[in-house]
Design an enzyme around this catalytic site. Structure first.
Site, PDB file in Angstrom:
ATOM      1  CE  LYS A  36      -0.125  -0.070   5.024  1.00 19.00           C
ATOM      2  NZ  LYS A  36      -1.092  -0.469   6.351  1.00 19.00           N
ATOM      3  CE1 TYR A 264      12.682  32.500   2.566  1.00 20.99           C
ATOM      4  CE2 TYR A 264      12.494  29.995   2.663  1.00 20.99           C
ATOM      5  CZ  TYR A 264      12.360  30.971   2.071  1.00 20.99           C
ATOM      6  OH  TYR A 264      12.066  31.219   0.598  1.00 20.99           O
TER       7      TYR A 264
HETATM    8  C1  LIG Z   1      -0.271  -1.449   7.019  1.00 20.98           C
HETATM    9  C2  LIG Z   1      -0.817  -2.744   7.439  1.00 20.98           C
HETATM   10  C3  LIG Z   1      -0.072  -3.866   7.402  1.00 20.98           C
HETATM   11  C4  LIG Z   1       1.340  -3.791   7.450  1.00 20.98           C
HETATM   12  O1  LIG Z   1       1.889  -3.470   8.588  1.00 20.98           O
HETATM   13  P1  LIG Z   1       3.494  -3.239   8.878  1.00 20.98           P
HETATM   14  O2  LIG Z   1       3.612  -2.794  10.133  1.00 20.98           O
HETATM   15  O3  LIG Z   1       4.039  -2.323   7.786  1.00 20.98           O
HETATM   16  O4  LIG Z   1       4.217  -4.771   8.724  1.00 20.98           O
HETATM   17  C5  LIG Z   1      -0.727  -5.148   7.751  1.00 20.98           C
HETATM   18  N1  LIG Z   1      -1.956  -5.226   7.960  1.00 20.98           N
HETATM   19  C6  LIG Z   1      -2.751  -4.014   7.887  1.00 20.98           C
HETATM   20  C7  LIG Z   1      -4.399  -4.280   8.023  1.00 20.98           C
HETATM   21  C8  LIG Z   1      -2.207  -2.813   7.683  1.00 20.98           C
HETATM   22  O5  LIG Z   1      -2.985  -1.808   7.418  1.00 20.98           O
END
Ligand SMILES: *Cc1c(COP(=O)(O)O)cnc(C)c1O
Length: 388
Positions: A36, A264
């Site tokens: 994702k 800045y």
């Molecule tokens: C993002 C996510 C993961 C992966 O998590 P990590 O800590 O990056 O391994 C797994 N399950 C769900 C439902 C997630 O949202």
């Protein structure tokens, strides 16, 4: 062609090695590679292709749109998407053979009617909220979700691939309570006569901490990118190799006198006659402005704090008497085992976690992929730079 001024080097061989490491640590469980959010900033398509070449069992994304982008790129591995828009009709997802995370009976009914319309059986993973209070059915609503799923499965509208949940990672005590609730929810579904192939509960942290909770599949995100899910353990502690190196180049060098104000708000004033190096990375690239005065980078191998204010496009480093040239490499972070600054150090300096740092890297950075898209073809030259 000029070479890009800002590069995210993505080491796909590291991703493959991290997958193997996590497989070894979760003996026998299937692995869902979570890609994702553009594979946590690493490039979703390229990472997914490499994971597919490494025979990852599943891919995980939040949105259906991400799953469809993977299918459009020719990725054929099973994909689970679990976060749905209000009024989502699910047709395109079912047509593209995307597995759907389901938290409510409304979603289940929409999925079932879309499946009936298409003459297909939709593949669903029922999500129970065991204590994160994020998505998933509340335990109170779980029996009804299971009952509706059971009916729709008997009608052939859906196939329940899995039951799943997600931990809060608050403490061992809280996680163990969630594992227990998950087991209870699974038992309830079994008692209701529901058939399913898999259970999956843990992400990277739970996979490393709770062998009793690997079940049939683990969902691994951050560890695939070579980062530790814990702030009190480094990636090296688990043999994980960071896959992203953020680099830039000095584009101007200037000799300044003592007492000159830099960038800045004059967060920094030169203490003596010194060399100032200009680096073309700013908060538009995802480098947090709050790193000003705190984070370190390496200029031609030498560590320096970014003393002055990070601007939208650039920052200035007072490198003192170091003899810096235009074109010298600046490493923002990379693999600490190669002596580079860790993502974790930047995260710590900006009061956040490594996940957020890699995920937010973007803007005008260009990704260069190292390692082949297929196993055994390592050490190829970097592919063409891919802009965001
Ligand atoms: C993002 C996510 C993961 C992966 O998590 P990590 O800590 O990056 O391994 C797994 N399950 C769900 C439902 C997630 O949202």
């Amino acid at each position: 062609m000029n070479k890009p001024m800002r590069v995210l080097e993505i080491n796909l061989d590291a991703v493959a090695a991290n997958l193997a490491t996590m497989r070894a640590r979760t003996s026998g469980a299937k692995v869902m590679g979570v890609v994702k959010a553009d594979a946590y900033g690493h490039g979703m398509i390229e990472v997914a292709r490499r994971l597919e070449a490494e025979s990852v069992d599943f891919l995980g994304v939040a949105d259906i749109a991400e799953a469809l982008a993977l299918r459009a790129a020719g990725v054929g591995t099973p994909i689970l998407a679990w976060l749905h828009a209000p009024g989502e009709t699910f047709e395109t997802a079912i047509e593209a053979d995307v597995d759907l995370g389901v938290a409510t009976t409304e979603q289940l009914e929409s999925i079932a009617s879309a499946a009936a319309e298409l003459g297909k059986t939709a593949r669903v993973h029922l999500k129970v909220d065991t204590g994160l209070s994020r998505n998933g059915a509340h335990l109170r609503d779980w029996p009804e979700l299971v009952a509706v799923a059971h009916e729709l499965a008997l009608l052939g509208r859906i196939k329940v691939v899995a039951l799943f949940s997600h931990l809060s990672s608050t403490s061992a005590e809280d996680d163990l309570a969630q594992i227990q609730r998950f087991n209870g929810a699974v038992e309830l579904a079994k008692a209701a006569g529901l058939h399913f192939e898999m259970r999956h509960l843990v992400a990277s942290d739970g996979a490393l901490n709770y062998a009793q909770a690997h079940f049939e599949m683990v969902r691994i995100g951050v560890a695939l990118y070579g980062l530790s899910p814990f702030t009190d353990h480094s990636s090296g502690d688990y043999g994980l190799v960071p896959a992203m190196t953020a680099k830039s180049f000095v584009v101007q060098v200037k000799r300044a006198e003592a007492g000159e104000g830099v960038s800045y708000g004059y967060l920094h004033r030169t203490a003596e006659s010194t060399n100032l190096a200009l680096v073309p990375v700013g908060y538009a690239e995802g480098l947090p402005r709050s790193a000003s005065g705190k984070a370190q980078v390496q200029v031609a191998g030498q560590p320096h704090t970014i003393q002055s204010r990070i601007a939208m496009d650039q920052f200035v480093i007072d490198v003192g008497q170091q003899n810096v040239q235009i074109g010298d490499e600046v490493v923002l972070f990379g693999d600490p085992s190669k002596g580079q600054i860790s993502v974790d150090a930047l995260a710590q300096a900006t009061d956040t976690i490594n996940y957020e740092i890699v995920t937010r890297m973007g803007g005008r950075f260009v990704r260069e992929f190292f390692g082949s898209a297929t196993p055994g073809g390592a050490h190829e030259l970097p592919g063409p730079g891919v802009a965001f």
